[in-house]
Design a protein around this motif. Structure first.
Motif, PDB file in Angstrom:
ATOM      1  N   ALA A 166       0.833  -1.202   0.000  1.00 33.34           N
ATOM      2  CA  ALA A 166       0.000   0.000   0.000  1.00 33.34           C
ATOM      3  C   ALA A 166       0.870   1.254   0.000  1.00 33.34           C
ATOM      4  CB  ALA A 166      -0.904  -0.009   1.234  1.00 33.34           C
ATOM      5  N   ASP A 167       0.350   2.315  -0.618  1.00 35.41           N
ATOM      6  CA  ASP A 167       1.047   3.601  -0.578  1.00 35.41           C
ATOM      7  C   ASP A 167       0.807   4.285   0.765  1.00 35.41           C
ATOM      8  OD1 ASP A 167       1.842   3.560  -3.405  1.00 35.41           O
ATOM      9  OD2 ASP A 167      -0.319   3.650  -3.749  1.00 35.41           O
ATOM     10  N   LYS A 168      -0.293   3.926   1.398  1.00 34.12           N
ATOM     11  CA  LYS A 168      -0.691   4.619   2.606  1.00 34.12           C
ATOM     12  C   LYS A 168      -1.429   3.657   3.518  1.00 34.12           C
ATOM     13  CE  LYS A 168      -2.513   9.319   2.829  1.00 34.12           C
ATOM     14  NZ  LYS A 168      -3.553  10.154   2.241  1.00 34.12           N
ATOM     15  N   CYS A 169      -1.212   3.793   4.818  1.00 34.65           N
ATOM     16  CA  CYS A 169      -1.960   2.979   5.776  1.00 34.65           C
ATOM     17  C   CYS A 169      -2.490   3.916   6.853  1.00 34.65           C
ATOM     18  CB  CYS A 169      -1.058   1.906   6.368  1.00 34.65           C
ATOM     19  SG  CYS A 169      -1.881   0.879   7.596  1.00 34.65           S
ATOM     20  N   GLU A 170      -3.801   3.889   7.057  1.00 34.19           N
ATOM     21  CA  GLU A 170      -4.413   4.795   8.030  1.00 34.19           C
ATOM     22  C   GLU A 170      -5.170   3.986   9.082  1.00 34.19           C
ATOM     23  OE1 GLU A 170      -5.333   8.568   5.096  1.00 34.19           O
ATOM     24  OE2 GLU A 170      -6.811   6.969   5.194  1.00 34.19           O
ATOM     25  N   ILE A 171      -4.861   4.255  10.320  1.00 39.20           N
ATOM     26  CA  ILE A 171      -5.524   3.560  11.422  1.00 39.20           C
ATOM     27  C   ILE A 171      -6.520   4.540  12.045  1.00 39.20           C
ATOM     28  CG2 ILE A 171      -5.174   2.395  13.647  1.00 39.20           C
ATOM     29  CD1 ILE A 171      -3.761   0.914  11.368  1.00 39.20           C
ATOM     30  N   TYR A 172      -7.805   4.313  11.781  1.00 44.20           N
ATOM     31  CA  TYR A 172      -8.834   5.214  12.305  1.00 44.20           C
ATOM     32  C   TYR A 172      -9.331   4.739  13.662  1.00 44.20           C
ATOM     33  CZ  TYR A 172      -9.144   7.744   7.944  1.00 44.20           C
ATOM     34  OH  TYR A 172      -8.864   8.526   6.873  1.00 44.20           O
ATOM     35  N   THR A 173      -9.372   5.695  14.588  1.00 45.94           N
ATOM     36  CA  THR A 173      -9.795   5.342  15.937  1.00 45.94           C
ATOM     37  C   THR A 173     -10.654   6.474  16.465  1.00 45.94           C
ATOM     38  OG1 THR A 173      -8.919   4.879  18.137  1.00 45.94           O
ATOM     39  CG2 THR A 173      -7.488   6.135  16.713  1.00 45.94           C
ATOM     40  N   ASP A 174     -10.850   6.521  17.785  1.00 51.11           N
ATOM     41  CA  ASP A 174     -11.691   7.591  18.325  1.00 51.11           C
ATOM     42  C   ASP A 174     -10.860   8.691  18.971  1.00 51.11           C
ATOM     43  OD1 ASP A 174     -10.879   6.029  20.393  1.00 51.11           O
ATOM     44  OD2 ASP A 174     -12.878   5.604  21.170  1.00 51.11           O
ATOM     45  N   VAL A 175      -9.541   8.624  18.842  1.00 48.14           N
ATOM     46  CA  VAL A 175      -8.694   9.739  19.295  1.00 48.14           C
ATOM     47  C   VAL A 175      -7.978  10.315  18.075  1.00 48.14           C
ATOM     48  CG1 VAL A 175      -8.379   8.912  21.650  1.00 48.14           C
ATOM     49  CG2 VAL A 175      -6.770   8.196  19.885  1.00 48.14           C
ATOM     50  N   PHE A 226       2.556   4.546   8.826  1.00 41.58           N
ATOM     51  CA  PHE A 226       1.103   4.652   8.982  1.00 41.58           C
ATOM     52  C   PHE A 226       0.724   5.897   9.759  1.00 41.58           C
ATOM     53  CE2 PHE A 226       0.823   3.312  13.419  1.00 41.58           C
ATOM     54  CZ  PHE A 226       1.979   2.548  13.585  1.00 41.58           C
ATOM     55  N   GLU A 227      -0.551   6.246   9.638  1.00 45.65           N
ATOM     56  CA  GLU A 227      -1.057   7.414  10.343  1.00 45.65           C
ATOM     57  C   GLU A 227      -2.166   6.979  11.277  1.00 45.65           C
ATOM     58  OE1 GLU A 227      -2.548  10.472   7.763  1.00 45.65           O
ATOM     59  OE2 GLU A 227      -3.002  11.828   9.426  1.00 45.65           O
ATOM     60  N   VAL A 228      -2.105   7.439  12.515  1.00 54.49           N
ATOM     61  CA  VAL A 228      -3.174   7.183  13.474  1.00 54.49           C
ATOM     62  C   VAL A 228      -4.055   8.415  13.503  1.00 54.49           C
ATOM     63  CG1 VAL A 228      -3.741   6.715  15.882  1.00 54.49           C
ATOM     64  CG2 VAL A 228      -1.622   5.801  14.901  1.00 54.49           C
ATOM     65  N   ARG A 229      -5.345   8.282  13.180  1.00 52.23           N
ATOM     66  CA  ARG A 229      -6.211   9.461  13.154  1.00 52.23           C
ATOM     67  C   ARG A 229      -7.644   9.108  13.497  1.00 52.23           C
ATOM     68  NH1 ARG A 229      -6.256  11.566   7.030  1.00 52.23           N
ATOM     69  NH2 ARG A 229      -7.885  12.828   7.977  1.00 52.23           N
ATOM     70  N   SER A 230      -8.454  10.121  13.647  1.00 50.36           N
ATOM     71  CA  SER A 230      -9.828   9.910  14.087  1.00 50.36           C
ATOM     72  C   SER A 230     -10.777   9.790  12.904  1.00 50.36           C
ATOM     73  CB  SER A 230     -10.264  11.074  14.982  1.00 50.36           C
ATOM     74  OG  SER A 230     -11.650  11.004  15.216  1.00 50.36           O
ATOM     75  N   SER A 231     -11.767   8.911  13.033  1.00 49.23           N
ATOM     76  CA  SER A 231     -12.802   8.804  11.999  1.00 49.23           C
ATOM     77  C   SER A 231     -13.974   9.719  12.339  1.00 49.23           C
ATOM     78  CB  SER A 231     -13.298   7.364  11.893  1.00 49.23           C
ATOM     79  OG  SER A 231     -14.012   7.018  13.063  1.00 49.23           O
ATOM     80  N   PHE A 232     -13.849  10.473  13.435  1.00 40.68           N
ATOM     81  CA  PHE A 232     -14.947  11.350  13.858  1.00 40.68           C
ATOM     82  C   PHE A 232     -14.726  12.800  13.396  1.00 40.68           C
ATOM     83  CE2 PHE A 232     -15.167   7.647  16.425  1.00 40.68           C
ATOM     84  CZ  PHE A 232     -16.503   7.462  16.724  1.00 40.68           C
ATOM     85  N   ASN A 233     -13.566  13.063  12.785  1.00 37.31           N
ATOM     86  CA  ASN A 233     -13.300  14.403  12.249  1.00 37.31           C
ATOM     87  C   ASN A 233     -12.274  14.255  11.117  1.00 37.31           C
ATOM     88  OD1 ASN A 233     -10.568  14.417  13.325  1.00 37.31           O
ATOM     89  ND2 ASN A 233     -11.472  14.848  15.326  1.00 37.31           N
ATOM     90  N   TYR A 234     -11.860  15.391  10.558  1.00 39.52           N
ATOM     91  CA  TYR A 234     -10.893  15.330   9.453  1.00 39.52           C
ATOM     92  C   TYR A 234      -9.536  15.913   9.852  1.00 39.52           C
ATOM     93  CZ  TYR A 234     -14.518  13.488   6.468  1.00 39.52           C
ATOM     94  OH  TYR A 234     -15.473  12.660   5.929  1.00 39.52           O
ATOM     95  N   ASN A 235      -9.261  15.985  11.148  1.00 38.56           N
ATOM     96  CA  ASN A 235      -7.964  16.497  11.612  1.00 38.56           C
ATOM     97  C   ASN A 235      -6.840  15.556  11.198  1.00 38.56           C
ATOM     98  OD1 ASN A 235      -9.512  18.366  12.941  1.00 38.56           O
ATOM     99  ND2 ASN A 235      -9.366  17.358  14.938  1.00 38.56           N
TER     100      ASN A 235
END
Ligand code: ASP
Ligand code: MG
Length: 405
Positions: A166-175, A226-235
């Motif tokens: 993958a070119d990108k891996c995103e781990i969506y969480t609640d933080v 990878f990027e750890v980010r929230s699925s509740f916003n676009y920050n």
């Protein structure tokens, strides 16, 4: 066009409303022409509820049957996510771990991924399908369903990112990302823009619940950024990658507290070659992960051993060690569950002195007693009273001025 692996955790797909929201997010990225592999966890709470049901019918459920049961959670969310995508006009197909070609070893409830046959998924991607894969599960060479340990969906995502290149891996969480400390406990904790695998690994294994530590280990091994980010916003979230030079200027980057540890004290075992080997062999054979081992100097032919284990394994430790100590001709096991492990982590420690002194002084000033100490190149951990662990996190965070990061 990019090939992207995204993982949505339990709260991100917590109910049908959330699953619809996630489907919209996926559709937007798909509409930009990207190829997508989506890994999902079970709905928040479902895995715990399944475990509770298992315990309600049997005090000590078999690990094979546990895997049969727990795999259901993710199987529900993959199908619902695929359906939600169909509902918004996106071509998608869901796969269980076995269907996705995720082969593991035989260790039920804590299996390790051995290989992934990514060819079928790649075929789907090229055909324009969004591929939804159940996190946390695989299949062993005997055709048995296995699970990868709690939080194992992260591992599925990282391993798939490596397998499909993958070119990108995103781990969506609640933080929103990785913080200098738990923001619920330490009010002025900061979100980090970047963190190295090593630091993230030490934080993850030190009780910072953002990600499963084995998944970070895997990412470091295969260099999956990878990027750890929230699925509740676009920050924007926190990027996790190999350490980069300027990171060393920061001595400590995070404070983690692990309240899910127990301290095991074995006293009065014969002080002779092989005692420790027998004790830790037995624990290893029972798949119990041991940390912070301290042996006191032997006196009068007997020695004491102290170490920490995951709280959930405390009863298993008792059961495992009693026959071993009998075989050795002596020794008693005591288990203390009211402890916590506090760790400060930073690659800068390699080149700076005084980190331990600063931490110990901050704890002393707050009248917090240190029961055990262990260090690695980039981490100092102490075992303290669980009741004081939140306060300890705050004083450590302040002592290293992490609010200024
Ligand atoms: N559903 C599993 C768990 O709760 C796996 C995961 O969420 O990553 O541990
Ligand atoms: Mg999870």
């Amino acid at each position: 066009m990019a090939r992207i692996v995204q993982k949505y955790g339990g709260t991100s797909v917590g109910d049908v409303e959330r699953i619809r929201k996630v489907a919209e997010r996926i559709k937007a990225i798909r509409d930009e022409g990207n190829e997508l592999v989506i890994v999902v966890s079970a709905c928040a709470g479902v895995t715990n509820e399944l475990i509770a049901r298992a315990k309600a019918v049997c005090a000590n459920p078999s690990e094979r049957e546990m895997d049969q049961l727990l795999a259901i959670g993710e199987q529900e969310t993959i199908a619902l996510t695929a359906m939600a995508l169909h509902g918004v006009g996106v071509d998608a197909i869901s796969y269980t771990g076995a269907q996705a070609g995720i082969f593991t070893d035989k260790v039920h409830t804590k299996a390790k991924i051995k290989t992934i046959n990514a060819k079928p998924i790649e075929k789907d991607l090229v055909a324009g399908k969004v591929v939804i894969v159940a996190g946390f599960q695989g299949i062993n060479e005997e055709g048995q369903i296995t699970t990868l340990g709690r939080g194992g969906s992260d591992l599925t995502a990282i391993a798939l990112a490596a397998a499909v290149k993958a070119d990108k891996c995103e781990i969506y969480t609640d933080v929103d990302g990785v913080y200098t400390a738990d923001p619920r406990v330490v009010k002025d904790a900061r979100k980090l823009q970047e963190i190295s695998y090593d630091e993230m690994l030490e934080l993850a294994s030190s009780g910072s619940k953002v990600m499963q530590s084995r998944s970070v280990e895997f990412a470091a091994k295969y260099d999956v950024i990878f990027e750890v980010r929230s699925s509740f916003n676009y920050n924007p979230g926190t990027i996790v990658k190999k350490e980069i030079a300027y990171m060393e200027k920061v001595v400590v980057r995070g404070v983690a507290v692990d309240k899910d540890q127990a301290k095991v004290i074995i006293s009065n075992i014969p002080d002779k070659p092989g005692s420790a080997a027998k004790v830790f062999r037995a624990l290893a054979d029972a798949s119990i992960i041991v940390d912070m081992i301290v042996q006191n100097m032997g006196r009068g032919g007997i020695a004491n051993l102290t170490f920490t284990v995951p709280l959930t394994d405390a009863a298993k430790v008792q059961r495992t060690l009693l026959p071993v100590l009998e075989g050795l001709g002596g020794g008693e096991v005591a288990i203390h569950e009211n402890i916590a492990k506090l760790s400060v982590v930073g690659v800068g420690m390699k080149t700076h002195s005084g980190v331990a002194a600063t931490l110990f002084q901050a704890l002393a000033d707050a009248s917090i007693n240190i029961e055990l100490i262990s260090t690695s190149e980039i981490k100092i951990s102490v075992v303290i009273d669980k009741a004081k662990s939140d306060e300890a996190a705050r004083v450590a965070h302040a002592a290293f001025e992490l609010e200024k990061l």
